[in-house]
Design a protein around this motif. Structure first.
Motif, PDB file in Angstrom:
ATOM      1  N   UNK A 160       7.278  -2.722 -40.039  1.00  0.00           N
ATOM      2  CA  UNK A 160       7.938  -1.753 -40.922  1.00  0.00           C
ATOM      3  C   UNK A 160       8.170  -0.432 -40.194  1.00  0.00           C
ATOM      4  N   UNK A 161       7.207  -0.018 -39.387  1.00  0.00           N
ATOM      5  CA  UNK A 161       7.300   1.264 -38.704  1.00  0.00           C
ATOM      6  C   UNK A 161       8.079   1.198 -37.385  1.00  0.00           C
ATOM      7  N   UNK A 162       8.671   0.056 -37.070  1.00  0.00           N
ATOM      8  CA  UNK A 162       9.362  -0.117 -35.789  1.00  0.00           C
ATOM      9  C   UNK A 162      10.483   0.899 -35.585  1.00  0.00           C
ATOM     10  N   UNK A 163      11.186   1.293 -36.655  1.00  0.00           N
ATOM     11  CA  UNK A 163      12.232   2.313 -36.614  1.00  0.00           C
ATOM     12  C   UNK A 163      13.070   2.293 -35.339  1.00  0.00           C
ATOM     13  N   UNK A 164      13.986   1.368 -35.266  1.00  0.00           N
ATOM     14  CA  UNK A 164      14.898   1.302 -34.137  1.00  0.00           C
ATOM     15  C   UNK A 164      14.359   0.503 -32.973  1.00  0.00           C
ATOM     16  N   UNK A 169       8.653  -6.521 -30.501  1.00  0.00           N
ATOM     17  CA  UNK A 169       7.897  -5.710 -29.539  1.00  0.00           C
ATOM     18  C   UNK A 169       6.863  -4.858 -30.274  1.00  0.00           C
ATOM     19  N   UNK A 170       7.251  -4.296 -31.415  1.00  0.00           N
ATOM     20  CA  UNK A 170       6.316  -3.475 -32.196  1.00  0.00           C
ATOM     21  C   UNK A 170       5.109  -4.304 -32.636  1.00  0.00           C
TER      22      UNK A 170
END
Length: 196
Positions: A160-164, A169-170
Motif C-alpha cells: 500500500x505504501x509503495x507510492x510509485x 520490490x516494496x
C-alpha cells in the motif's frame, strides 16, 4: 459438519516452503538479517481503541490458564475466537466451534488439549512482538506449543505504501524486517519459556 484437518507433514512442508521463499527473497533483495537480541527491540503497541482492551483480556487468559497450545497472530488467528477487532462476529461463529472441537474436547484425541487463539486483526510483527513482551506469553503458564501466523499485514502495508515504487520490490524490501521480528519472537519465546 465442518472439519479442519491439520497434517503434521503438511505443516512442516508449508514451514519449509515459507522459509525457502523468505531466504530467497532476502538474498535476491541484497539485504541481510542481523539478529542482535530481543533486548534491542520489543515491538510497538497500537493505538486502536479496541486493541488495548483485547490485549488486556488475552493477558488475563494467559495469566489465569495453562494452555498446551496458543496460536499467536493477526486477524486470521483472531477469527478462530469468533471475533474480529475484539468484537463477536456472527460470520465467524463456526470458526470458534471448530477451534473448540479441535482443542478443548477430550473426545477428539483421547485427552483434553487446552488451546487458545491470541490474534488481533491488523496486527503486524512489531505489534505481536510487543504483545508477547507485555504479558501474552505468561512466564508462569507458558504454552507447551506456540504457533505463529504473522507478517501478512506487514507485507500488505508495504504494498500500500509503495507510492510509485514497484509493489513487488516494496514487498521484497519488507521481508527482512518481518523475518527479523519473527526471529526476535522465537528468541523471546525461548528466553521466557525455556523448558517448553
Amino acid at each position: 459438519m465442518q472439519r479442519l484437518q491439520i497434517t503434521p507433514g503438511g505443516s512442516i512442508l508449508a514451514a519449509l516452503v515459507i522459509f525457502l521463499l523468505v531466504t530467497h527473497a532476502i538474498r535476491k533483495s541484497g539485504h541481510s538479517v542481523t539478529l542482535t537480541g530481543p533486548e534491542d527491540y520489543k515491538g510497538e503497541p497500537r493505538t486502536d481503541e479496541w486493541w488495548v482492551p483485547l490485549h488486556q483480556q488475552l493477558v488475563q487468559e494467559a495469566t489465569n490458564t495453562s494452555y498446551d497450545v496458543i496460536f499467536y497472530g493477526d486477524s486470521i488467528t483472531e477469527s478462530f475466537r469468533g471475533t474480529m477487532s475484539g468484537t463477536t462476529n456472527e460470520r465467524l461463529a463456526g470458526n470458534l466451534d471448530i477451534f473448540s472441537s479441535m482443542f478443548n474436547n477430550k473426545e477428539r484425541v483421547g485427552k483434553k488439549i487446552r488451546g487458545n487463539a491470541f490474534g488481533m486483526a491488523g496486527d503486524q510483527t512489531q505489534h505481536l512482538l510487543w504483545r508477547v513482551y507485555h504479558g501474552e506469553l505468561s512466564r508462569a503458564h507458558p504454552p507447551s506449543v506456540a504457533v505463529l501466523h504473522i507478517g501478512t499485514n506487514n507485507l500488505g502495508r508495504a504494498r500500500i505504501q509503495a507510492e510509485g515504487e514497484d509493489e513487488h520490490i516494496a514487498i521484497e524490501n519488507a521481508v527482512p524486517t518481518v523475518t527479523k521480528h519473527v526471529l526476535f519472537m522465537l528468541k523471546s519465546f525461548h528466553q521466557m519459556a525455556p523448558k517448553n
